[in-house]
Design a protein around this motif. Structure first.
Motif, PDB file in Angstrom:
ATOM      1  N   TYR A 174     -14.993   9.485 -31.231  1.00  0.00           N
ATOM      2  CA  TYR A 174     -14.539   9.818 -29.878  1.00  0.00           C
ATOM      3  C   TYR A 174     -13.997  11.246 -29.768  1.00  0.00           C
ATOM      4  O   TYR A 174     -12.851  11.479 -29.397  1.00  0.00           O
ATOM      5  CB  TYR A 174     -13.496   8.809 -29.397  1.00  0.00           C
ATOM      6  CG  TYR A 174     -14.065   7.441 -29.124  1.00  0.00           C
ATOM      7  CD1 TYR A 174     -14.658   7.131 -27.896  1.00  0.00           C
ATOM      8  CD2 TYR A 174     -14.042   6.451 -30.104  1.00  0.00           C
ATOM      9  CE1 TYR A 174     -15.200   5.874 -27.654  1.00  0.00           C
ATOM     10  CE2 TYR A 174     -14.584   5.181 -29.870  1.00  0.00           C
ATOM     11  CZ  TYR A 174     -15.159   4.911 -28.639  1.00  0.00           C
ATOM     12  OH  TYR A 174     -15.690   3.678 -28.411  1.00  0.00           O
ATOM     13  N   ASN A 175     -14.849  12.198 -30.149  1.00  0.00           N
ATOM     14  CA  ASN A 175     -14.588  13.606 -29.895  1.00  0.00           C
ATOM     15  C   ASN A 175     -15.808  14.188 -29.187  1.00  0.00           C
ATOM     16  O   ASN A 175     -16.596  13.450 -28.589  1.00  0.00           O
ATOM     17  CB  ASN A 175     -14.290  14.330 -31.222  1.00  0.00           C
ATOM     18  CG  ASN A 175     -12.846  14.161 -31.660  1.00  0.00           C
ATOM     19  OD1 ASN A 175     -11.935  14.769 -31.104  1.00  0.00           O
ATOM     20  ND2 ASN A 175     -12.626  13.304 -32.664  1.00  0.00           N
ATOM     21  N   LYS A 176     -15.977  15.484 -29.231  1.00  0.00           N
ATOM     22  CA  LYS A 176     -17.115  16.147 -28.609  1.00  0.00           C
ATOM     23  C   LYS A 176     -17.856  16.990 -29.649  1.00  0.00           C
ATOM     24  O   LYS A 176     -18.366  18.067 -29.355  1.00  0.00           O
ATOM     25  CB  LYS A 176     -16.644  17.016 -27.436  1.00  0.00           C
ATOM     26  CG  LYS A 176     -15.996  16.217 -26.303  1.00  0.00           C
ATOM     27  CD  LYS A 176     -15.565  17.112 -25.162  1.00  0.00           C
ATOM     28  CE  LYS A 176     -14.929  16.297 -24.041  1.00  0.00           C
ATOM     29  NZ  LYS A 176     -15.876  15.359 -23.408  1.00  0.00           N
ATOM     30  N   MET A 177     -17.936  16.471 -30.860  1.00  0.00           N
ATOM     31  CA  MET A 177     -18.558  17.197 -31.948  1.00  0.00           C
ATOM     32  C   MET A 177     -20.075  17.062 -31.877  1.00  0.00           C
ATOM     33  O   MET A 177     -20.603  16.095 -31.314  1.00  0.00           O
ATOM     34  CB  MET A 177     -18.013  16.696 -33.283  1.00  0.00           C
ATOM     35  CG  MET A 177     -16.507  16.862 -33.407  1.00  0.00           C
ATOM     36  SD  MET A 177     -15.855  16.352 -35.007  1.00  0.00           S
ATOM     37  CE  MET A 177     -16.540  17.629 -36.055  1.00  0.00           C
TER      38      MET A 177
ATOM     39  N   TYR B 174     -16.517   7.710 -40.063  1.00  0.00           N
ATOM     40  CA  TYR B 174     -16.648   7.312 -38.672  1.00  0.00           C
ATOM     41  C   TYR B 174     -17.111   8.516 -37.858  1.00  0.00           C
ATOM     42  O   TYR B 174     -16.351   9.467 -37.648  1.00  0.00           O
ATOM     43  CB  TYR B 174     -15.321   6.782 -38.135  1.00  0.00           C
ATOM     44  CG  TYR B 174     -14.783   5.610 -38.929  1.00  0.00           C
ATOM     45  CD1 TYR B 174     -15.261   4.320 -38.698  1.00  0.00           C
ATOM     46  CD2 TYR B 174     -13.831   5.786 -39.919  1.00  0.00           C
ATOM     47  CE1 TYR B 174     -14.793   3.240 -39.431  1.00  0.00           C
ATOM     48  CE2 TYR B 174     -13.358   4.717 -40.661  1.00  0.00           C
ATOM     49  CZ  TYR B 174     -13.837   3.450 -40.412  1.00  0.00           C
ATOM     50  OH  TYR B 174     -13.374   2.384 -41.143  1.00  0.00           O
ATOM     51  N   LEU B 175     -18.371   8.467 -37.407  1.00  0.00           N
ATOM     52  CA  LEU B 175     -18.990   9.555 -36.650  1.00  0.00           C
ATOM     53  C   LEU B 175     -19.258   9.157 -35.201  1.00  0.00           C
ATOM     54  O   LEU B 175     -19.737   9.987 -34.421  1.00  0.00           O
ATOM     55  CB  LEU B 175     -20.318   9.945 -37.301  1.00  0.00           C
ATOM     56  CG  LEU B 175     -20.283  10.300 -38.785  1.00  0.00           C
ATOM     57  CD1 LEU B 175     -21.701  10.474 -39.310  1.00  0.00           C
ATOM     58  CD2 LEU B 175     -19.465  11.575 -39.011  1.00  0.00           C
ATOM     59  N   ASP B 176     -18.967   7.936 -34.840  1.00  0.00           N
ATOM     60  CA  ASP B 176     -19.405   7.379 -33.567  1.00  0.00           C
ATOM     61  C   ASP B 176     -18.800   8.080 -32.354  1.00  0.00           C
ATOM     62  O   ASP B 176     -17.720   8.653 -32.418  1.00  0.00           O
ATOM     63  CB  ASP B 176     -19.093   5.877 -33.509  1.00  0.00           C
ATOM     64  CG  ASP B 176     -17.634   5.570 -33.759  1.00  0.00           C
ATOM     65  OD1 ASP B 176     -16.927   5.153 -32.833  1.00  0.00           O
ATOM     66  OD2 ASP B 176     -17.179   5.760 -34.919  1.00  0.00           O
ATOM     67  N   HIS B 177     -19.564   8.013 -31.250  1.00  0.00           N
ATOM     68  CA  HIS B 177     -19.153   8.530 -29.953  1.00  0.00           C
ATOM     69  C   HIS B 177     -18.812  10.022 -29.993  1.00  0.00           C
ATOM     70  O   HIS B 177     -17.725  10.461 -29.645  1.00  0.00           O
ATOM     71  CB  HIS B 177     -17.996   7.705 -29.389  1.00  0.00           C
ATOM     72  CG  HIS B 177     -18.379   6.269 -29.173  1.00  0.00           C
ATOM     73  ND1 HIS B 177     -18.145   5.300 -30.128  1.00  0.00           N
ATOM     74  CD2 HIS B 177     -19.023   5.660 -28.150  1.00  0.00           C
ATOM     75  CE1 HIS B 177     -18.603   4.129 -29.690  1.00  0.00           C
ATOM     76  NE2 HIS B 177     -19.149   4.321 -28.495  1.00  0.00           N
TER      77      HIS B 177
END
Length: 328
Positions: free
Chosen positions: A255-258, A276-279
Motif C-alpha cells: 500500500y504505497n505508490k512504488m 510484501y509488495l502488494d498494492h
C-alpha cells in the motif's frame, strides 16, 4: 575455613540485601515526583499506592508498578510501569524528575497532549513505551538525548510532523515503533547508520520519499531484520543496493505508490522470509531466484501490474497488529 554451599549462602545473603534496601531512605526527589504523579492519576492506580514512600515504608510494600534500587545510602526509582489502567489526561511531567529511570512504561492508557521536552533529562532510560495512547503534537527531538535507549514504542498515537532527525543520535537503539500515527515528511537518512537497529516500523503514516534515498550509503542498516514501510506514500523503485541489508528478514512495502521492476539482487538477501509488495505499481516479471529462495515463505504481489502468470508465494493472510507489534 568452612565453605558454605552456594544455595545456603544465597539464602543467608538475600534477606540481608532486602533488609539493607528496606532500611535505606528513598531519595526525596523521587518521593516528591511519585507523589505528584499519584495526585494526578485516577483512582485505579491510586488505590494500590498506599503510604507516602513509593519504595515501601516499614511494613508497606513498594507501590505497584514501581521498582527501586539501592544507590549508596538511598533508594531510587529505576522502573515505572503503569499500563492498561485507563489513565486519563496529559503526560505526567513529574515523571521527568525520576532521573534514575531505566524503564518507563505507560502504554495502553488515555494520555493526551504532547510528550514534554523534559523527557530528555532521563539519561539512563533504556525502554520508553507509550504506545496505545492518545498523545499528540510532534515527537520531541529531546528523545535523541537518551543515549542509552534501546526500545522506543510510540505507535498507535496521534503524533504529527516529521520523524526527528535526532533519533539518529541513539547508538543503542534496537527497536523503533512509530506506526499508526500522522507523521509526515521523509525518513531521516541518519537512521540508516544506527548500528544496532533491528526493527523499524513506520507503517500507517503519511510519509513520502524513496528507498533509494535511504540505502544510498554503504553499510546502511547493518543490523536491520524487520522493515515496515506499509501504508504510506513512498514512490520510486526497489533499489538493487537494498540487497546490502543482509540481515533483512521482513520487508513490508504494501500500500504505497512504488513502481518499476523487482531486482533479482533482492533474492540474494540470505534470510529474507516475508516480502510484501502488494498494492503498489510494480511491473514486469518476478525473477526465478525468488521462487528458489530457501527461506522465503510468503510473497504478496496482488494489486500491481506484473505480467500474467506471475504467482505469489505462500498463503495470503492479513498481518495482524499483534504480529507487527511484537515481531523481533
Amino acid at each position: 575455613m568452612a565453605r558454605f554451599p552456594l544455595a545456603i549462602l544465597a539464602i543467608l545473603v538475600s534477606p540481608l540485601l532486602f533488609s539493607a534496601l528496606a532500611l535505606s531512605k528513598t531519595l526525596k526527589r523521587d518521593v516528591k515526583a511519585l507523589n505528584e504523579i499519584k495526585a494526578s492519576l485516577g483512582w485505579r492506580v491510586v488505590y494500590s499506592w498506599v503510604g507516602d514512600d513509593p519504595c515501601g515504608d516499614g511494613d508497606l510494600p513498594p507501590w505497584s508498578g514501581v521498582t527501586c534500587s539501592s544507590q549508596g545510602d538511598y533508594r531510587v526509582v529505576t522502573e515505572l510501569e503503569v499500563y492498561a489502567v485507563s489513565i486519563v489526561g496529559p503526560f505526567p511531567t513529574a515523571v521527568t524528575n525520576l532521573l534514575d529511570l531505566t524503564r518507563l512504561d505507560l502504554h495502553n492508557n488515555k494520555l493526551t497532549g504532547p510528550i514534554p521536552p523534559q523527557i530528555g533529562r532521563l539519561k539512563r532510560l533504556k525502554t520508553l513505551n507509550l504506545r496505545w495512547n492518545k498523545l499528540q503534537d510532534v515527537i520531541p527531538p529531546e528523545i535523541g538525548e537518551l543515549k542509552s535507549l534501546t526500545h522506543l514504542y510510540l505507535s498507535f498515537n496521534s503524533f504529527k510532523g516529521e520523524i526527528p532527525a535526532e533519533l539518529a543520535n541513539l547508538p543503542e537503539l534496537r527497536y523503533l515503533y512509530l506506526q499508526e500515527n500522522r507523521l509526515t515528511g521523509r525518513i531521516p537518512p541518519g537512521l540508516c547508520i544506527l548500528p544496532n537497529l533491528r526493527h523499524l516500523d513506520i507503517g500507517n503514516n503519511h510519509l513520502v520519499g524513496t528507498l533509494r534515498e535511504l540505502t544510498r550509503n554503504e553499510g546502511c542498516f547493518p543490523a536491520l531484520r524487520n522493515f515496515y514501510l506499509n501504508n504510506n506514500y513512498f514512490t520510486g523503485g526497489i533499489p538493487a543496493q537494498l540487497a546490502n541489508v543482509t540481515n533483512l528478514e521482513i520487508l513490508y512495502l504494501s500500500y504505497n505508490k512504488m513502481s518499476g521492476i523487482i531486482p533479482a539482487e533482492i533474492a540474494r538477501i540470505p534470510k529474507l522470509t516475508f516480502l510484501y509488495l502488494d498494492h503498489n505499481q510494480f511491473s514486469g516479471r518476478i525473477p526465478d531466484a525468488f521462487y528458489k529462495h530457501p527461506f522465503l515463505k510468503e510473497m504478496y504481489i496482488e494489486g500491481n501490474s506484473f505480467r500474467p502468470g506471475v504467482k505469489p508465494i505462500g498463503v495470503h493472510r492479513v498481518l495482524e497488529l499483534s504480529d507487527s507489534e511484537f515481531l523481533f
